[in-house]
Design a protein around this motif. Structure first.
Motif, PDB file in Angstrom:
ATOM      1  N   GLU A  77       7.512  12.730  13.195  1.00  0.00           N
ATOM      2  CA  GLU A  77       6.320  11.998  12.752  1.00  0.00           C
ATOM      3  C   GLU A  77       6.436  11.471  11.321  1.00  0.00           C
ATOM      4  O   GLU A  77       5.562  10.736  10.859  1.00  0.00           O
ATOM      5  N   ASP A  78       7.506  11.824  10.619  1.00  0.00           N
ATOM      6  CA  ASP A  78       7.768  11.256   9.298  1.00  0.00           C
ATOM      7  C   ASP A  78       8.476   9.906   9.394  1.00  0.00           C
ATOM      8  O   ASP A  78       8.673   9.230   8.373  1.00  0.00           O
ATOM      9  N   THR A  79       8.850   9.519  10.599  1.00  0.00           N
ATOM     10  CA  THR A  79       9.527   8.238  10.796  1.00  0.00           C
ATOM     11  C   THR A  79       8.625   7.089  10.372  1.00  0.00           C
ATOM     12  O   THR A  79       7.484   6.980  10.830  1.00  0.00           O
ATOM     13  N   ALA A  80       9.132   6.252   9.488  1.00  0.00           N
ATOM     14  CA  ALA A  80       8.347   5.135   8.949  1.00  0.00           C
ATOM     15  C   ALA A  80       9.218   4.339   7.985  1.00  0.00           C
ATOM     16  O   ALA A  80      10.324   4.768   7.633  1.00  0.00           O
ATOM     17  N   VAL A  81       8.691   3.197   7.577  1.00  0.00           N
ATOM     18  CA  VAL A  81       9.258   2.495   6.430  1.00  0.00           C
ATOM     19  C   VAL A  81       8.575   3.054   5.182  1.00  0.00           C
ATOM     20  O   VAL A  81       7.342   3.097   5.122  1.00  0.00           O
ATOM     21  N   TYR A  82       9.364   3.472   4.227  1.00  0.00           N
ATOM     22  CA  TYR A  82       8.847   4.057   2.998  1.00  0.00           C
ATOM     23  C   TYR A  82       8.928   3.036   1.867  1.00  0.00           C
ATOM     24  O   TYR A  82       9.975   2.416   1.655  1.00  0.00           O
ATOM     25  N   TYR A  83       7.809   2.891   1.171  1.00  0.00           N
ATOM     26  CA  TYR A  83       7.697   1.905   0.095  1.00  0.00           C
ATOM     27  C   TYR A  83       7.417   2.611  -1.224  1.00  0.00           C
ATOM     28  O   TYR A  83       6.638   3.572  -1.281  1.00  0.00           O
ATOM     29  N   CYS A  84       7.970   2.069  -2.264  1.00  0.00           N
ATOM     30  CA  CYS A  84       7.732   2.533  -3.614  1.00  0.00           C
ATOM     31  C   CYS A  84       6.733   1.574  -4.283  1.00  0.00           C
ATOM     32  O   CYS A  84       6.822   0.359  -4.082  1.00  0.00           O
ATOM     33  N   LYS A  85       5.822   2.112  -5.050  1.00  0.00           N
ATOM     34  CA  LYS A  85       4.869   1.299  -5.790  1.00  0.00           C
ATOM     35  C   LYS A  85       4.788   1.765  -7.233  1.00  0.00           C
ATOM     36  O   LYS A  85       4.746   2.964  -7.503  1.00  0.00           O
ATOM     37  N   ALA A  86       4.768   0.800  -8.142  1.00  0.00           N
ATOM     38  CA  ALA A  86       4.543   1.083  -9.562  1.00  0.00           C
ATOM     39  C   ALA A  86       3.210   0.482  -9.968  1.00  0.00           C
ATOM     40  O   ALA A  86       2.881  -0.644  -9.571  1.00  0.00           O
ATOM     41  N   GLN A  87       2.430   1.227 -10.713  1.00  0.00           N
ATOM     42  CA  GLN A  87       1.148   0.711 -11.198  1.00  0.00           C
ATOM     43  C   GLN A  87       1.107   0.821 -12.714  1.00  0.00           C
ATOM     44  O   GLN A  87       1.263   1.917 -13.282  1.00  0.00           O
ATOM     45  N   ASP A  88       0.896  -0.327 -13.357  1.00  0.00           N
ATOM     46  CA  ASP A  88       0.782  -0.383 -14.811  1.00  0.00           C
ATOM     47  C   ASP A  88      -0.422   0.446 -15.242  1.00  0.00           C
ATOM     48  O   ASP A  88      -1.552   0.191 -14.801  1.00  0.00           O
ATOM     49  N   ILE A  89      -0.198   1.407 -16.101  1.00  0.00           N
ATOM     50  CA  ILE A  89      -1.272   2.303 -16.532  1.00  0.00           C
ATOM     51  C   ILE A  89      -2.381   1.545 -17.245  1.00  0.00           C
ATOM     52  O   ILE A  89      -3.564   1.862 -17.108  1.00  0.00           O
ATOM     53  N   ILE A  90      -2.017   0.508 -17.990  1.00  0.00           N
ATOM     54  CA  ILE A  90      -2.998  -0.206 -18.810  1.00  0.00           C
ATOM     55  C   ILE A  90      -3.708  -1.291 -18.014  1.00  0.00           C
ATOM     56  O   ILE A  90      -4.947  -1.357 -17.992  1.00  0.00           O
ATOM     57  N   SER A  91      -2.955  -2.160 -17.347  1.00  0.00           N
ATOM     58  CA  SER A  91      -3.555  -3.301 -16.652  1.00  0.00           C
ATOM     59  C   SER A  91      -3.967  -2.995 -15.227  1.00  0.00           C
ATOM     60  O   SER A  91      -4.810  -3.700 -14.660  1.00  0.00           O
ATOM     61  N   GLY A  92      -3.355  -1.963 -14.633  1.00  0.00           N
ATOM     62  CA  GLY A  92      -3.623  -1.653 -13.232  1.00  0.00           C
ATOM     63  C   GLY A  92      -2.821  -2.490 -12.258  1.00  0.00           C
ATOM     64  O   GLY A  92      -2.902  -2.287 -11.044  1.00  0.00           O
ATOM     65  N   ARG A  93      -2.032  -3.435 -12.760  1.00  0.00           N
ATOM     66  CA  ARG A  93      -1.255  -4.296 -11.866  1.00  0.00           C
ATOM     67  C   ARG A  93      -0.262  -3.453 -11.075  1.00  0.00           C
ATOM     68  O   ARG A  93       0.331  -2.523 -11.613  1.00  0.00           O
ATOM     69  N   GLU A  94      -0.070  -3.840  -9.825  1.00  0.00           N
ATOM     70  CA  GLU A  94       0.802  -3.095  -8.939  1.00  0.00           C
ATOM     71  C   GLU A  94       2.032  -3.904  -8.556  1.00  0.00           C
ATOM     72  O   GLU A  94       1.971  -5.136  -8.422  1.00  0.00           O
ATOM     73  N   TYR A  95       3.131  -3.198  -8.369  1.00  0.00           N
ATOM     74  CA  TYR A  95       4.386  -3.789  -7.933  1.00  0.00           C
ATOM     75  C   TYR A  95       4.932  -2.952  -6.775  1.00  0.00           C
ATOM     76  O   TYR A  95       4.853  -1.716  -6.813  1.00  0.00           O
ATOM     77  N   TRP A  96       5.492  -3.652  -5.779  1.00  0.00           N
ATOM     78  CA  TRP A  96       5.988  -2.971  -4.588  1.00  0.00           C
ATOM     79  C   TRP A  96       7.463  -3.242  -4.385  1.00  0.00           C
ATOM     80  O   TRP A  96       7.953  -4.339  -4.661  1.00  0.00           O
ATOM     81  N   GLY A  97       8.144  -2.264  -3.819  1.00  0.00           N
ATOM     82  CA  GLY A  97       9.509  -2.459  -3.383  1.00  0.00           C
ATOM     83  C   GLY A  97       9.535  -3.036  -1.981  1.00  0.00           C
ATOM     84  O   GLY A  97       8.496  -3.245  -1.352  1.00  0.00           O
ATOM     85  N   GLN A  98      10.740  -3.276  -1.474  1.00  0.00           N
ATOM     86  CA  GLN A  98      10.898  -3.932  -0.172  1.00  0.00           C
ATOM     87  C   GLN A  98      10.853  -2.935   0.986  1.00  0.00           C
ATOM     88  O   GLN A  98      10.719  -3.345   2.135  1.00  0.00           O
ATOM     89  N   GLY A  99      10.949  -1.650   0.684  1.00  0.00           N
ATOM     90  CA  GLY A  99      10.879  -0.635   1.719  1.00  0.00           C
ATOM     91  C   GLY A  99      12.242  -0.173   2.186  1.00  0.00           C
ATOM     92  O   GLY A  99      13.222  -0.923   2.136  1.00  0.00           O
ATOM     93  N   THR A 100      12.286   1.065   2.648  1.00  0.00           N
ATOM     94  CA  THR A 100      13.513   1.621   3.227  1.00  0.00           C
ATOM     95  C   THR A 100      13.132   2.430   4.465  1.00  0.00           C
ATOM     96  O   THR A 100      12.149   3.165   4.463  1.00  0.00           O
ATOM     97  N   GLN A 101      13.890   2.232   5.533  1.00  0.00           N
ATOM     98  CA  GLN A 101      13.574   2.855   6.814  1.00  0.00           C
ATOM     99  C   GLN A 101      14.034   4.305   6.839  1.00  0.00           C
ATOM    100  O   GLN A 101      15.184   4.607   6.494  1.00  0.00           O
ATOM    101  N   VAL A 102      13.150   5.173   7.277  1.00  0.00           N
ATOM    102  CA  VAL A 102      13.478   6.570   7.522  1.00  0.00           C
ATOM    103  C   VAL A 102      13.192   6.861   8.990  1.00  0.00           C
ATOM    104  O   VAL A 102      12.067   6.639   9.456  1.00  0.00           O
ATOM    105  N   THR A 103      14.191   7.320   9.703  1.00  0.00           N
ATOM    106  CA  THR A 103      14.041   7.639  11.118  1.00  0.00           C
ATOM    107  C   THR A 103      14.476   9.081  11.345  1.00  0.00           C
ATOM    108  O   THR A 103      15.593   9.455  10.981  1.00  0.00           O
ATOM    109  N   VAL A 104      13.574   9.866  11.920  1.00  0.00           N
ATOM    110  CA  VAL A 104      13.851  11.274  12.190  1.00  0.00           C
ATOM    111  C   VAL A 104      13.896  11.470  13.697  1.00  0.00           C
ATOM    112  O   VAL A 104      12.900  11.228  14.387  1.00  0.00           O
ATOM    113  N   SER A 105      15.036  11.885  14.188  1.00  0.00           N
ATOM    114  CA  SER A 105      15.194  12.087  15.631  1.00  0.00           C
ATOM    115  C   SER A 105      14.877  13.534  16.004  1.00  0.00           C
ATOM    116  O   SER A 105      15.114  14.455  15.230  1.00  0.00           O
ATOM    117  N   SER A 106      14.347  13.700  17.196  1.00  0.00           N
ATOM    118  CA  SER A 106      13.948  15.042  17.652  1.00  0.00           C
ATOM    119  C   SER A 106      15.101  15.766  18.319  1.00  0.00           C
ATOM    120  O   SER A 106      16.136  15.193  18.604  1.00  0.00           O
TER     121      SER A 106
END
Length: 122
Positions: free
Chosen positions: A93-122
């Motif tokens: 159930e952890d299988t997903a695309v994982y994204y990183c986000k940075a948020q400027d502490i002062i302005s609140g502006r957000e930046y996102w990465g392109q994502g990386t796939q995580v697949t966990v097989s049972s």
């Protein structure tokens, strides 16, 4: 600010992965990686994106999604402009695309990465 995630892949249930999020492109010479809160989100197929873990820019305070507490650890190395997500005891159930986000502490502006796939097989 540009964010590049890495470290995703295919792993068996119970395994581990460490995701990295490298930041670059700070506009001001005196603007440091520590000026950004960092977060990891994930989005599974057909589901909404959800916050997995968060770490503050100053102080390094953390919080986690309940379902990953005790298994995932978020950290940051301000000298390397990089945030990490250590994922242990992975479940399908952890299988997903994982994204990183940075948020400027002062302005609140957000930046996102392109994502990386995580697949966990049972």
């Amino acid at each position: 600010v540009q964010l590049v995630e890495s470290g995703g892949g295919l792993v068996q249930s119970g395994g581990s992965l460490r995701l990295s999020c490298a930041a670059s492109g700070f506009t001001f010479s005196n603007y440091h990686f520590s000026n950004y809160h960092m977060s990891w989100y994930r989005q599974a197929p057909g589901k909404e994106r959800e916050l997995v873990a968060h770490i503050t820019g100053v102080g390094g305070n953390t919080n986690y999604l309940d379902s990953v507490k005790g298994r995932f650890t978020i950290s940051r190395d301000n000298a390397k402009n990089t945030a990490y997500l250590q994922m242990n005891s992975l479940k399908p159930e952890d299988t997903a695309v994982y994204y990183c986000k940075a948020q400027d502490i002062i302005s609140g502006r957000e930046y996102w990465g392109q994502g990386t796939q995580v697949t966990v097989s049972s």
